[in-house]
Write a protein that holds these residues in place. Structure first.
Motif, PDB file in Angstrom:
ATOM      1  N   VAL A  21      58.711   4.193  40.430  1.00  0.00           N
ATOM      2  CA  VAL A  21      59.369   5.132  41.244  1.00  0.00           C
ATOM      3  C   VAL A  21      61.039   5.152  41.343  1.00  0.00           C
ATOM      4  N   ASP A  22      61.556   3.971  40.851  1.00  0.00           N
ATOM      5  CA  ASP A  22      62.973   3.678  41.087  1.00  0.00           C
ATOM      6  C   ASP A  22      63.899   4.143  39.682  1.00  0.00           C
ATOM      7  N   GLY A  23      63.308   4.750  39.017  1.00  0.00           N
ATOM      8  CA  GLY A  23      63.911   5.297  37.709  1.00  0.00           C
ATOM      9  C   GLY A  23      62.779   5.711  36.447  1.00  0.00           C
ATOM     10  N   PRO A  24      63.198   5.906  35.519  1.00  0.00           N
ATOM     11  CA  PRO A  24      62.350   6.117  34.290  1.00  0.00           C
ATOM     12  C   PRO A  24      61.794   5.078  33.830  1.00  0.00           C
ATOM     13  N   GLY A  25      60.363   5.172  33.536  1.00  0.00           N
ATOM     14  CA  GLY A  25      59.565   4.266  32.997  1.00  0.00           C
ATOM     15  C   GLY A  25      59.164   3.091  34.065  1.00  0.00           C
ATOM     16  N   ILE A  26      58.935   1.780  33.369  1.00  0.00           N
ATOM     17  CA  ILE A  26      58.499   0.669  34.278  1.00  0.00           C
ATOM     18  C   ILE A  26      59.819  -0.205  34.657  1.00  0.00           C
ATOM     19  N   ARG A  27      60.134  -0.323  35.757  1.00  0.00           N
ATOM     20  CA  ARG A  27      61.287  -0.841  35.936  1.00  0.00           C
ATOM     21  C   ARG A  27      61.255  -2.066  36.980  1.00  0.00           C
ATOM     22  N   TYR A  28      62.180  -3.184  36.638  1.00  0.00           N
ATOM     23  CA  TYR A  28      62.349  -4.228  37.652  1.00  0.00           C
ATOM     24  C   TYR A  28      63.730  -3.942  38.571  1.00  0.00           C
ATOM     25  N   VAL A  29      63.093  -4.072  39.797  1.00  0.00           N
ATOM     26  CA  VAL A  29      64.066  -3.484  40.818  1.00  0.00           C
ATOM     27  C   VAL A  29      64.773  -4.734  41.734  1.00  0.00           C
ATOM     28  N   ILE A  30      65.987  -4.491  41.664  1.00  0.00           N
ATOM     29  CA  ILE A  30      66.680  -5.540  42.676  1.00  0.00           C
ATOM     30  C   ILE A  30      67.226  -4.938  43.795  1.00  0.00           C
ATOM     31  N   GLN A 140      69.508  16.832  54.437  1.00  0.00           N
ATOM     32  CA  GLN A 140      69.084  17.468  53.006  1.00  0.00           C
ATOM     33  C   GLN A 140      68.158  16.602  52.513  1.00  0.00           C
ATOM     34  N   ARG A 141      66.935  16.028  53.223  1.00  0.00           N
ATOM     35  CA  ARG A 141      66.069  15.242  52.488  1.00  0.00           C
ATOM     36  C   ARG A 141      65.242  16.131  51.811  1.00  0.00           C
ATOM     37  N   ASP A 142      64.822  15.611  50.661  1.00  0.00           N
ATOM     38  CA  ASP A 142      63.732  16.297  49.765  1.00  0.00           C
ATOM     39  C   ASP A 142      63.003  15.311  48.908  1.00  0.00           C
ATOM     40  N   LEU A 143      61.773  15.092  49.394  1.00  0.00           N
ATOM     41  CA  LEU A 143      61.049  14.014  48.691  1.00  0.00           C
ATOM     42  C   LEU A 143      60.450  14.637  47.382  1.00  0.00           C
ATOM     43  N   THR A 144      60.572  16.012  47.016  1.00  0.00           N
ATOM     44  CA  THR A 144      60.347  16.519  45.713  1.00  0.00           C
ATOM     45  C   THR A 144      61.211  16.088  44.587  1.00  0.00           C
ATOM     46  N   LEU A 145      62.371  15.672  44.803  1.00  0.00           N
ATOM     47  CA  LEU A 145      63.415  15.655  43.989  1.00  0.00           C
ATOM     48  C   LEU A 145      63.227  14.270  43.267  1.00  0.00           C
ATOM     49  N   PRO A 146      63.287  14.024  42.007  1.00  0.00           N
ATOM     50  CA  PRO A 146      63.032  12.926  41.031  1.00  0.00           C
ATOM     51  C   PRO A 146      64.195  11.921  41.540  1.00  0.00           C
ATOM     52  N   TYR A 147      63.988  10.743  41.610  1.00  0.00           N
ATOM     53  CA  TYR A 147      64.652   9.689  41.760  1.00  0.00           C
ATOM     54  C   TYR A 147      65.850   9.863  43.072  1.00  0.00           C
ATOM     55  N   ARG A 148      65.850  10.447  43.851  1.00  0.00           N
ATOM     56  CA  ARG A 148      66.589  10.351  45.068  1.00  0.00           C
ATOM     57  C   ARG A 148      65.957  10.950  46.313  1.00  0.00           C
ATOM     58  N   GLY A 149      66.700  11.001  47.506  1.00  0.00           N
ATOM     59  CA  GLY A 149      66.015  11.171  48.499  1.00  0.00           C
ATOM     60  C   GLY A 149      66.548  12.551  49.197  1.00  0.00           C
ATOM     61  N   SER A 150      67.873  12.859  48.926  1.00  0.00           N
ATOM     62  CA  SER A 150      68.480  14.208  49.535  1.00  0.00           C
ATOM     63  C   SER A 150      69.009  14.937  48.402  1.00  0.00           C
ATOM     64  N   ALA A 151      69.131  16.285  48.680  1.00  0.00           N
ATOM     65  CA  ALA A 151      69.465  17.241  47.805  1.00  0.00           C
ATOM     66  C   ALA A 151      71.173  17.047  47.243  1.00  0.00           C
ATOM     67  N   ASN A 152      71.739  16.378  48.083  1.00  0.00           N
ATOM     68  CA  ASN A 152      73.106  16.008  47.720  1.00  0.00           C
ATOM     69  C   ASN A 152      73.415  14.952  46.894  1.00  0.00           C
ATOM     70  N   SER A 172      64.954  14.033  33.590  1.00  0.00           N
ATOM     71  CA  SER A 172      63.787  13.454  33.274  1.00  0.00           C
ATOM     72  C   SER A 172      62.982  14.356  32.661  1.00  0.00           C
ATOM     73  N   ASP A 173      61.875  13.809  31.766  1.00  0.00           N
ATOM     74  CA  ASP A 173      61.085  14.488  30.896  1.00  0.00           C
ATOM     75  C   ASP A 173      60.151  15.377  31.803  1.00  0.00           C
ATOM     76  N   TYR A 174      59.825  14.916  32.990  1.00  0.00           N
ATOM     77  CA  TYR A 174      58.918  15.722  33.814  1.00  0.00           C
ATOM     78  C   TYR A 174      59.570  16.801  34.591  1.00  0.00           C
ATOM     79  N   GLU A 175      60.995  16.827  34.484  1.00  0.00           N
ATOM     80  CA  GLU A 175      61.684  18.008  35.056  1.00  0.00           C
ATOM     81  C   GLU A 175      61.401  19.339  34.494  1.00  0.00           C
ATOM     82  N   ASP A 176      60.698  19.327  33.245  1.00  0.00           N
ATOM     83  CA  ASP A 176      60.475  20.736  32.505  1.00  0.00           C
ATOM     84  C   ASP A 176      59.275  21.323  32.705  1.00  0.00           C
ATOM     85  N   LEU A 177      58.351  20.312  33.519  1.00  0.00           N
ATOM     86  CA  LEU A 177      57.107  20.880  33.770  1.00  0.00           C
ATOM     87  C   LEU A 177      57.008  22.107  34.789  1.00  0.00           C
TER      88      LEU A 177
END
Length: 177
Positions: A21-30, A140-152, A172-177
């Protein structure tokens, strides 16, 4: 603001060895510790206190990243990663040498970061492939946006931005779906 201006241990809240959920693919998050923005409704308020968290074991983090062949990239989140840019840059360099991509979340705007004369900030920007910039705005919170929490907030493809000389948003690849 108290930017880290000399090499000190990286202060983190936690790491997540595998995230989708923190970017494309499988990610290590710090998740870095310390944030000056204090955005109301922040998803990670436990990361705001600069004296919280713990010192990171850089060798352990790099071993976890290189030891997992499923990881396609690393994400620096927070807290505010650019407050510790000098400490994060060596991890970013190691990640890039491994052929992985680097994504960074920040409450600053790209244009603000580009003007900063703080050690490590420009270096970290040069290493990053994707930057999610701007403060989280509860209204501007929007949980449908990829990789971010608010529309700004913008998801910027920094690699293409550097290549073209024009700000280019990441798709991202799935934005075209």
């Amino acid at each position: 603001m108290n930017f880290q201006t000399e090499r000190k241990p990286l202060r983190i809240a936690e790491t997540v060895p595998e995230s989708i959920v923190d970017g494309p693919g499988i990610r290590y998050v710090i998740f870095t510790q310390g944030c000056p923005h204090g955005c109301p409704g922040c998803h990670n308020p436990q990361t705001h206190d600069f004296s919280g968290g713990r010192d990171a074991d850089m060798k352990e983090i790099l071993a976890q990243i290189s030891g997992n062949p499923l990881i396609s990239g690393v994400t620096f989140s927070g807290g505010e990663p650019f407050m510790q840019a000098e400490a994060l840059a060596p991890i970013g360099e190691a990640v890039k040498k491994q052929g992985k991509n680097l994504m960074i979340y920040t409450g600053f705007l790209l244009e603000e970061l580009q003007k900063m004369e703080v050690p490590g900030v420009q270096r970290l920007l040069e290493l990053a492939d994707i930057l999610v910039d701007g403060p989280f705005l509860l209204e501007q919170r929007d949980l449908t946006l990829p990789y971010r929490g608010s529309a700004n907030q913008r998801v910027i493809d920094l690699a293409k931005t550097r290549e073209t000389g024009r700000l280019t948003l990441y798709r991202s690849d799935y934005e075209d779906l």
